[in-house]
Design a protein around this motif. Structure first.
Motif, PDB file in Angstrom:
ATOM      1  N   UNK A  74      11.367  40.869   4.663  1.00 40.67           N
ATOM      2  CA  UNK A  74      10.277  40.000   5.402  1.00 40.67           C
ATOM      3  C   UNK A  74      10.586  40.132   6.843  1.00 40.67           C
ATOM      4  N   UNK A  75      12.019  40.153   7.210  1.00 37.58           N
ATOM      5  CA  UNK A  75      12.253  40.152   8.603  1.00 37.58           C
ATOM      6  C   UNK A  75      11.778  41.447   9.326  1.00 37.58           C
ATOM      7  N   UNK A  76      11.827  42.519   8.577  1.00 38.09           N
ATOM      8  CA  UNK A  76      11.313  43.810   9.227  1.00 38.09           C
ATOM      9  C   UNK A  76       9.763  43.791   9.449  1.00 38.09           C
ATOM     10  N   UNK A  77       9.120  43.153   8.245  1.00 36.89           N
ATOM     11  CA  UNK A  77       7.619  43.149   8.380  1.00 36.89           C
ATOM     12  C   UNK A  77       7.277  42.101   9.568  1.00 36.89           C
ATOM     13  N   UNK A  81       4.874  43.371  12.592  1.00 32.54           N
ATOM     14  CA  UNK A  81       3.483  42.545  12.833  1.00 32.54           C
ATOM     15  C   UNK A  81       3.242  41.800  14.044  1.00 32.54           C
ATOM     16  N   UNK A  82       4.331  40.745  14.418  1.00 31.10           N
ATOM     17  CA  UNK A  82       3.994  39.980  15.429  1.00 31.10           C
ATOM     18  C   UNK A  82       4.903  40.220  16.573  1.00 31.10           C
ATOM     19  N   UNK A  83       5.999  41.149  16.642  1.00 28.26           N
ATOM     20  CA  UNK A  83       6.948  41.282  17.709  1.00 28.26           C
ATOM     21  C   UNK A  83       6.549  42.720  18.284  1.00 28.26           C
ATOM     22  N   UNK A  84       6.585  43.608  17.516  1.00 29.18           N
ATOM     23  CA  UNK A  84       6.671  45.164  18.000  1.00 29.18           C
ATOM     24  C   UNK A  84       5.268  45.362  19.028  1.00 29.18           C
ATOM     25  N   UNK A  99       3.595  33.716  18.897  1.00 27.20           N
ATOM     26  CA  UNK A  99       3.325  34.400  17.752  1.00 27.20           C
ATOM     27  C   UNK A  99       4.427  34.260  16.436  1.00 27.20           C
ATOM     28  N   UNK A 100       5.607  34.090  16.870  1.00 28.52           N
ATOM     29  CA  UNK A 100       6.670  33.383  15.951  1.00 28.52           C
ATOM     30  C   UNK A 100       6.367  32.261  15.258  1.00 28.52           C
ATOM     31  N   UNK A 193      16.103  42.448  13.313  1.00 28.67           N
ATOM     32  CA  UNK A 193      15.191  41.085  12.732  1.00 28.67           C
ATOM     33  C   UNK A 193      15.678  41.280  11.294  1.00 28.67           C
ATOM     34  N   UNK A 194      15.851  42.383  10.350  1.00 27.91           N
ATOM     35  CA  UNK A 194      16.201  42.326   9.185  1.00 27.91           C
ATOM     36  C   UNK A 194      17.541  41.627   8.967  1.00 27.91           C
ATOM     37  N   UNK A 195      18.534  42.141   9.655  1.00 30.86           N
ATOM     38  CA  UNK A 195      20.023  41.483   9.561  1.00 30.86           C
ATOM     39  C   UNK A 195      19.405  40.009   9.838  1.00 30.86           C
TER      40      UNK A 195
END
Lengths: 291, 237
Positions: A74-77, A81-84, A99-100, A193-195
């Motif tokens: 979820x963190x990766x996605x 989607x909203x940061x990268x 966005x977050x 983000x995933x961690x």
């Protein structure tokens, strides 16, 4: 004696939860330079996914790790989607706040639609209670107090003793130079983000084991984690960890002596004082970087 | 001998500002290449385009025959084209040892890590004394050594140095220039941006004067120049 034991225990317990949350915020800030306001929602989502898996009949020992891994995804996605897509914009810090926040609100209301407003609870890590120094405590809380430092130590080892951890620390300090030694900067952003999301999800599972869960359960811990990172400084991950425990003890002492009613006000007093006296945080150096 | 790097009609810039106007040059045909010219005329932008930090708007960049425009910086590092950026702004809170490990991060460089570390320590013995120290605690000259050392750890097939002696004291600068000559003698072709023309004349076989985002003059081997001529190129006649 029992007052001291109560404050000590309450501080360690709250501090553990805050540390798990704050470290994730700090990790994302130091590597990407943005503030993730959906961090509290990660916490909630981790707890609800774990609850759902237990409800489907999985034993907690399976459901909890699976929920943590799902949260990494979820963190990766969310990052993708909203940061990268926004990286490189001049006003990225502010834009990512929006966005977050928006993504968080979407997920929060999604959870409300899927799981409903009724409070839920997930199984404790260890069932039962005991008495230490005249204070009654649950074994679940003791488990959290013991497990959290182990997880944070593992994170520290990962960042400081592995090649991938080194790459993550490097990206935190200089993005261009990281490109020029051949690091996959985009993937490292996703990893940060995933961690962070997994740690928040785990904190949610911890919390859902002793308190009723609701779709807004993450907002108060996020607020506390914000106080922690402002207080401790966000330029490293050790700063927020120490700060989390200090804030935990402070909160426990305040609620013991002044009552729950005054505790938030006193916490914000600390926040304002920190911003006035040492705005970079009490454990912070002035540079960005993980150590 | 084919050029290891050729830049063909590259136009690039930032946003709506175009810095490089249809610039073309070659490197590796005659040995080392030097770039010089006034500040703010596109030398650093050119290097950023070559190493994949900046996408050119048009044109081709070939490294070892292959067009690398559109490749990621990581892929370009992986192919052995290593760029040491200006101003030694490295990883301030990493140790020298960490930087060297990062230099050897790409799969191409990793098998040569131990051998390249030996080379770096032989070239810059000072770094060995401060191996566990954070980069921010080092002097400007030492930081430049770390920058170049990190690049050597990447096992370069072509090494690009952007103003390696910028802001260094004369004595340190001489030492560093000697080390760069050593690297060149070790068989790594270089592209060097430098304001110190004497150093460029000694180190390189081919010079380009970059002015207004294009090559104003090319000086091939055998065409020697005196100081006065270069000054007039800089400042006009």
């Amino acid at each position: 004696m029992s007052a001291l034991a109560e404050i000590l225990f309450g501080g360690l317990f709250q501090g553990s939860l805050y540390a798990m949350m704050a470290v994730g915020l700090a990790l994302v800030w130091t590597t990407i330079g943005v503030f993730n306001f959906s961090h509290g929602v990660f916490m909630m989502l981790g707890a609800y996914i774990a609850w759902q898996l237990v409800e489907l009949g999985l034993p907690a020992a399976v459901a909890f790790p699976v929920a943590v891994v799902v949260m990494a995804g979820v963190g990766w996605i969310l990052q993708a989607s909203v940061v990268r897509p926004l990286i490189g914009r001049p006003n990225i810090v502010l834009v990512v706040v929006i966005t977050t926040l928006a993504a968080g609100s979407l997920i929060e209301n999604g959870a409300l639609t899927i799981w409903g407003p009724r409070s839920k609870q997930i199984p404790a890590l260890i069932a039962g209670n005991t008495t230490i120094g005249g204070v009654g405590v649950s074994l679940h809380q003791i488990a959290i107090i013991v497990i959290t430092p182990l997880i944070l130590a593992a994170l520290w080892m990962f960042l400081n003793r592995t090649r991938l951890g080194l790459a993550l620390r490097a990206v935190a300090q200089n993005e261009d130079a990281s490109h020029l030694v051949g690091l996959n900067v985009t993937a490292l952003y996703g990893l940060a983000f995933a961690i962070a999301a997994s740690l928040a999800g785990l904190a949610g599972i911890f919390m859902g084991g002793y308190r009723f869960m609701s779709p807004v359960m993450g907002s108060d811990p996020l607020l506390k984690a914000l106080i922690v990172v402002v207080f401790g400084g966000i330029s490293s991950i050790s700063g927020p960890i120490f700060a989390a425990y200090l804030i935990g003890f402070f909160e426990a002492a305040c609620s013991y002596y002044f009552g729950l009613y005054w505790t938030p006000a006193l916490l914000f007093g600390v926040l304002i004082l920190t911003l006035m006296v040492r705005p970079e945080g009490i454990f912070a150096s002035r540079s960005r970087g993980l150590a | 001998m084919n050029p290891i790097l050729s830049v063909e009609g590259v136009t690039a810039g930032y946003g709506r500002v175009t810095v490089l106007h249809d610039i073309s040059l070659e490197a590796g045909r005659f040995g080392n290449v030097g770039l010089f010219g006034p500040n703010g005329h596109g030398k650093t932008t050119l290097l950023r385009a070559i190493s994949g930090l900046l996408q050119p708007k048009s044109g081709r960049i070939r490294f070892d025959g292959q067009d690398i425009v559109g490749h990621s910086a990581r892929a370009i590092v992986g192919a052995g084209l290593i760029h040491v950026p200006q101003g030694n702004r490295l990883f301030p809170d990493l140790s020298i040892a960490d930087c060297m490990a990062l230099g050897a991060y790409s799969p191409r460089a990793r098998p040569h890590e131990a051998e390249n570390r030996e080379k770096v320590i032989k070239l810059f013995p000072k770094l060995a004394e401060r191996w566990r120290q954070r980069v921010r605690t080092l002097s400007g000259g030492e930081r430049q050594m770390v920058s170049i050392g990190t690049a050597l750890m990447s096992h370069p097939r072509l090494l690009i140095l952007d103003e390696p002696t910028l802001g260094l004291a004369p004595k340190i600068k001489d030492e560093l220039c000697a080390s760069v000559m050593d690297i060149s003698r070790g068989g790594v072709p270089l592209i060097v941006v430098e304001q110190d023309i004497e150093f460029l004349l000694e180190l390189t076989q081919q010079l380009y004067l970059v002015n207004h985002g294009a090559v104003a003059t090319e000086i091939k081997p055998g065409e020697s120049l005196d100081h006065g001529e270069i000054m007039s190129m800089y400042f006009g006649h």
